[in-house]
Write a protein that holds these residues in place. Structure first.
Motif, PDB file in Angstrom:
ATOM      1  N   THR A   2     -15.201  62.152  47.388  1.00  0.00           N
ATOM      2  CA  THR A   2     -14.209  61.713  46.405  1.00  0.00           C
ATOM      3  C   THR A   2     -14.009  60.204  46.440  1.00  0.00           C
ATOM      4  OG1 THR A   2     -13.073  63.833  46.609  1.00  0.00           O
ATOM      5  CG2 THR A   2     -11.845  62.027  45.618  1.00  0.00           C
ATOM      6  N   VAL A   3     -13.915  59.628  47.643  1.00  0.00           N
ATOM      7  CA  VAL A   3     -13.696  58.190  47.756  1.00  0.00           C
ATOM      8  C   VAL A   3     -14.864  57.419  47.158  1.00  0.00           C
ATOM      9  CG1 VAL A   3     -13.487  56.289  49.392  1.00  0.00           C
ATOM     10  CG2 VAL A   3     -12.166  58.368  49.748  1.00  0.00           C
ATOM     11  N   GLU A  27      -6.351  53.207  51.798  1.00  0.00           N
ATOM     12  CA  GLU A  27      -5.579  54.028  52.735  1.00  0.00           C
ATOM     13  C   GLU A  27      -5.784  55.515  52.442  1.00  0.00           C
ATOM     14  OE1 GLU A  27      -1.437  52.663  52.909  1.00  0.00           O
ATOM     15  OE2 GLU A  27      -2.032  51.053  51.552  1.00  0.00           O
ATOM     16  N   ALA A  28      -7.032  55.960  52.486  1.00  0.00           N
ATOM     17  CA  ALA A  28      -7.334  57.333  52.091  1.00  0.00           C
ATOM     18  C   ALA A  28      -6.575  58.358  52.931  1.00  0.00           C
ATOM     19  CB  ALA A  28      -8.839  57.588  52.189  1.00  0.00           C
ATOM     20  N   ALA A  29      -6.549  58.180  54.253  1.00  0.00           N
ATOM     21  CA  ALA A  29      -5.882  59.143  55.129  1.00  0.00           C
ATOM     22  C   ALA A  29      -4.377  59.175  54.863  1.00  0.00           C
ATOM     23  CB  ALA A  29      -6.159  58.813  56.593  1.00  0.00           C
ATOM     24  N   THR A  30      -3.782  57.990  54.659  1.00  0.00           N
ATOM     25  CA  THR A  30      -2.345  57.921  54.377  1.00  0.00           C
ATOM     26  C   THR A  30      -2.029  58.505  53.007  1.00  0.00           C
ATOM     27  OG1 THR A  30      -2.184  55.915  55.717  1.00  0.00           O
ATOM     28  CG2 THR A  30      -0.380  56.359  54.189  1.00  0.00           C
ATOM     29  N   ALA A  31      -2.865  58.207  52.030  1.00  0.00           N
ATOM     30  CA  ALA A  31      -2.637  58.706  50.672  1.00  0.00           C
ATOM     31  C   ALA A  31      -2.656  60.225  50.626  1.00  0.00           C
ATOM     32  CB  ALA A  31      -3.682  58.141  49.723  1.00  0.00           C
ATOM     33  N   ALA A  32      -3.464  60.842  51.497  1.00  0.00           N
ATOM     34  CA  ALA A  32      -3.547  62.305  51.532  1.00  0.00           C
ATOM     35  C   ALA A  32      -2.224  62.942  51.933  1.00  0.00           C
ATOM     36  CB  ALA A  32      -4.650  62.737  52.491  1.00  0.00           C
ATOM     37  N   GLN A  33      -1.353  62.162  52.597  1.00  0.00           N
ATOM     38  CA  GLN A  33      -0.064  62.684  53.048  1.00  0.00           C
ATOM     39  C   GLN A  33       1.071  62.381  52.071  1.00  0.00           C
ATOM     40  OE1 GLN A  33      -0.142  64.588  55.792  1.00  0.00           O
ATOM     41  NE2 GLN A  33      -2.343  64.134  55.864  1.00  0.00           N
ATOM     42  N   MET A  34       0.795  61.562  51.055  1.00  0.00           N
ATOM     43  CA  MET A  34       1.845  61.159  50.125  1.00  0.00           C
ATOM     44  C   MET A  34       2.109  62.238  49.076  1.00  0.00           C
ATOM     45  SD  MET A  34       0.932  57.198  49.224  1.00  0.00           S
ATOM     46  CE  MET A  34       0.680  55.948  50.477  1.00  0.00           C
ATOM     47  N   THR A  35       3.336  62.324  48.631  1.00  0.00           N
ATOM     48  CA  THR A  35       3.629  63.114  47.442  1.00  0.00           C
ATOM     49  C   THR A  35       3.211  62.303  46.224  1.00  0.00           C
ATOM     50  OG1 THR A  35       5.843  62.197  47.136  1.00  0.00           O
ATOM     51  CG2 THR A  35       5.627  64.110  48.605  1.00  0.00           C
ATOM     52  N   ILE A  36       3.124  62.962  45.086  1.00  0.00           N
ATOM     53  CA  ILE A  36       2.740  62.245  43.874  1.00  0.00           C
ATOM     54  C   ILE A  36       3.766  61.163  43.535  1.00  0.00           C
ATOM     55  CG2 ILE A  36       3.855  63.916  42.326  1.00  0.00           C
ATOM     56  CD1 ILE A  36       1.522  63.438  40.371  1.00  0.00           C
ATOM     57  N   THR A  37       5.019  61.439  43.833  1.00  0.00           N
ATOM     58  CA  THR A  37       6.076  60.450  43.577  1.00  0.00           C
ATOM     59  C   THR A  37       5.894  59.234  44.460  1.00  0.00           C
ATOM     60  OG1 THR A  37       7.605  62.232  42.998  1.00  0.00           O
ATOM     61  CG2 THR A  37       8.565  60.083  43.493  1.00  0.00           C
ATOM     62  N   LEU A  65      -6.715  66.371  44.650  1.00  0.00           N
ATOM     63  CA  LEU A  65      -6.980  65.052  45.227  1.00  0.00           C
ATOM     64  C   LEU A  65      -6.536  65.003  46.680  1.00  0.00           C
ATOM     65  CD1 LEU A  65      -7.780  62.041  44.992  1.00  0.00           C
ATOM     66  CD2 LEU A  65      -5.442  61.593  44.196  1.00  0.00           C
ATOM     67  N   ARG A  66      -5.325  65.474  46.964  1.00  0.00           N
ATOM     68  CA  ARG A  66      -4.810  65.451  48.341  1.00  0.00           C
ATOM     69  C   ARG A  66      -5.685  66.279  49.275  1.00  0.00           C
ATOM     70  NH1 ARG A  66       1.493  66.495  48.934  1.00  0.00           N
ATOM     71  NH2 ARG A  66       0.925  65.942  51.061  1.00  0.00           N
ATOM     72  N   LEU A  67      -6.103  67.451  48.821  1.00  0.00           N
ATOM     73  CA  LEU A  67      -6.945  68.305  49.653  1.00  0.00           C
ATOM     74  C   LEU A  67      -8.273  67.628  49.980  1.00  0.00           C
ATOM     75  CD1 LEU A  67      -6.372  71.830  48.050  1.00  0.00           C
ATOM     76  CD2 LEU A  67      -5.738  71.106  50.364  1.00  0.00           C
ATOM     77  N   ARG A  68      -8.866  67.005  48.984  1.00  0.00           N
ATOM     78  CA  ARG A  68     -10.157  66.355  49.198  1.00  0.00           C
ATOM     79  C   ARG A  68     -10.029  65.136  50.110  1.00  0.00           C
ATOM     80  NH1 ARG A  68     -14.519  66.866  44.451  1.00  0.00           N
ATOM     81  NH2 ARG A  68     -14.044  68.985  43.776  1.00  0.00           N
ATOM     82  N   LEU A  69      -8.970  64.359  49.920  1.00  0.00           N
ATOM     83  CA  LEU A  69      -8.760  63.195  50.778  1.00  0.00           C
ATOM     84  C   LEU A  69      -8.528  63.615  52.227  1.00  0.00           C
ATOM     85  CD1 LEU A  69      -6.480  60.940  48.531  1.00  0.00           C
ATOM     86  CD2 LEU A  69      -8.922  60.653  49.008  1.00  0.00           C
ATOM     87  N   ALA A  70      -7.770  64.681  52.414  1.00  0.00           N
ATOM     88  CA  ALA A  70      -7.502  65.176  53.765  1.00  0.00           C
ATOM     89  C   ALA A  70      -8.789  65.646  54.435  1.00  0.00           C
ATOM     90  CB  ALA A  70      -6.486  66.308  53.723  1.00  0.00           C
ATOM     91  N   ALA A  71      -9.628  66.344  53.678  1.00  0.00           N
ATOM     92  CA  ALA A  71     -10.895  66.834  54.228  1.00  0.00           C
ATOM     93  C   ALA A  71     -11.808  65.679  54.610  1.00  0.00           C
ATOM     94  CB  ALA A  71     -11.581  67.747  53.222  1.00  0.00           C
ATOM     95  N   GLU A  72     -11.875  64.649  53.739  1.00  0.00           N
ATOM     96  CA  GLU A  72     -12.735  63.508  54.036  1.00  0.00           C
ATOM     97  C   GLU A  72     -12.196  62.702  55.212  1.00  0.00           C
ATOM     98  OE1 GLU A  72     -13.706  61.198  50.582  1.00  0.00           O
ATOM     99  OE2 GLU A  72     -14.294  62.974  49.435  1.00  0.00           O
TER     100      GLU A  72
END
Length: 291
Positions: A2-3, A27-37, A65-72
């Motif tokens: 995805t990245v 900040e892919a790893a951090t973004a995976a933990q963020m809410t959309i807001t 998006l969050r799932l894919r970022l977390a996996a990567e």
């Protein structure tokens, strides 16, 4: 990947969507933990824009998006080399050992990411077109000119009629003589190089099958192409257009060449043996008995 896909599509997005994309890339790893807001706020935009961004990069929505970022992010953590940032810049204060490590990692990652995201259906169609082409024109300037020359030499050595052009006047003249049954390959990391674009577009107007090799799948050269092959390289301050992109391009070129060689196996073996024999006498003989 995805990245990698986001990086390639970033220039084609709106400014607000680009801000979302840059936060994810940085900040892919951090973004995976963020809410959309939270992500929308960080990007100084709206939740609607974040959703549009997700769809623009081929995802169904923010949860995917969050799932894919977390996996990567998990895969990166398992990589023993992950302490070196992908494509990280080289600082004036870095010692030579760190410079070597950064370059080696970034180059290796560019090759790996390129192979992982390569569209195999498009690759197969490119191989088929080149294997049966009457003639192949290859256009590239700057660093891409070296890749074009390498590709031409490989194809020529197995008996295909191929030409590599880096001068726009000669390239345009050659493109004007192409037609159906011919193939034109345009190589441009950014996909915006005017000299390459002009010859490439002319070849398409004449009826040739046009193949773009670029890092950006929605770049001008990609939009003008019949078929698109993409790389996944990230250039930095000291290395812009110089190494990672060229190595990624050479990886794709090698994949195309080997695929063509497989389709023309008997002719390829005969040609390789003949060309190898032709240059055998040009090699220096090793001295023996000294010591």
């Amino acid at each position: 990947m995805t990245v990698v896909k986001i990086r390639g599509l970033l220039p084609s997005l709106s400014r607000a969507e680009q801000r979302v994309g840059r936060i994810i890339l940085d900040e892919a790893a951090t973004a995976a933990q963020m809410t959309i807001t939270e992500l929308a706020k960080r990007a100084d935009t709206s939740e609607t824009t974040v959703i549009r961004f997700c769809r623009a990069v081929g995802l169904s929505g923010y949860p995917e998006l969050r799932l894919r970022l977390a996996a990567e992010a998990g895969r990166v953590q398992q990589d023993d080399r992950a302490h070196t940032a992908v494509g990280s810049d080289i600082n004036p204060s870095d010692d030579l050992a760190q410079v070597v490590k950064t370059i080696a990692y970034a180059d290796a990652r560019a090759v790996e990411d390129t192979a992982a995201q390569l569209d195999l259906d498009a690759l197969e169609r490119v191989i088929a077109a080149i294997a049966q082409a009457r003639r192949i024109d290859i256009y590239g300037v700057g660093a891409s000119a070296f890749v074009a020359q390498d590709f031409q030499q490989k194809l020529h050595r197995i008996g295909l009629t191929a030409y590599a052009w880096s001068d726009v006047h000669v390239a345009l003249t050659s493109a004007a003589l192409l037609g159906p049954g011919d193939v034109a390959v345009g190589i441009s990391h950014t996909g915006t190089t005017m000299d390459t674009m002009e010859a490439f577009t002319e070849a398409g107007r004449r009826g040739a099958t046009t193949v773009a090799l670029t890092n950006f799948p929605k770049s001008p050269i990609a939009r003008a192409a019949s078929l698109v092959l993409t790389t996944a390289a990230r250039e930095t301050t000291f290395r812009s257009g110089a190494t990672a992109s060229r190595l990624a391009q050479l990886t794709v070129v090698d994949c195309v060449f080997v695929g063509v060689a497989q389709r023309t196996y008997d002719r390829t073996r005969t040609a390789l043996e003949a060309t190898r024999e032709a240059v055998r006498g040009r090699r220096a003989k090793a001295e023996r008995g000294r010591g």
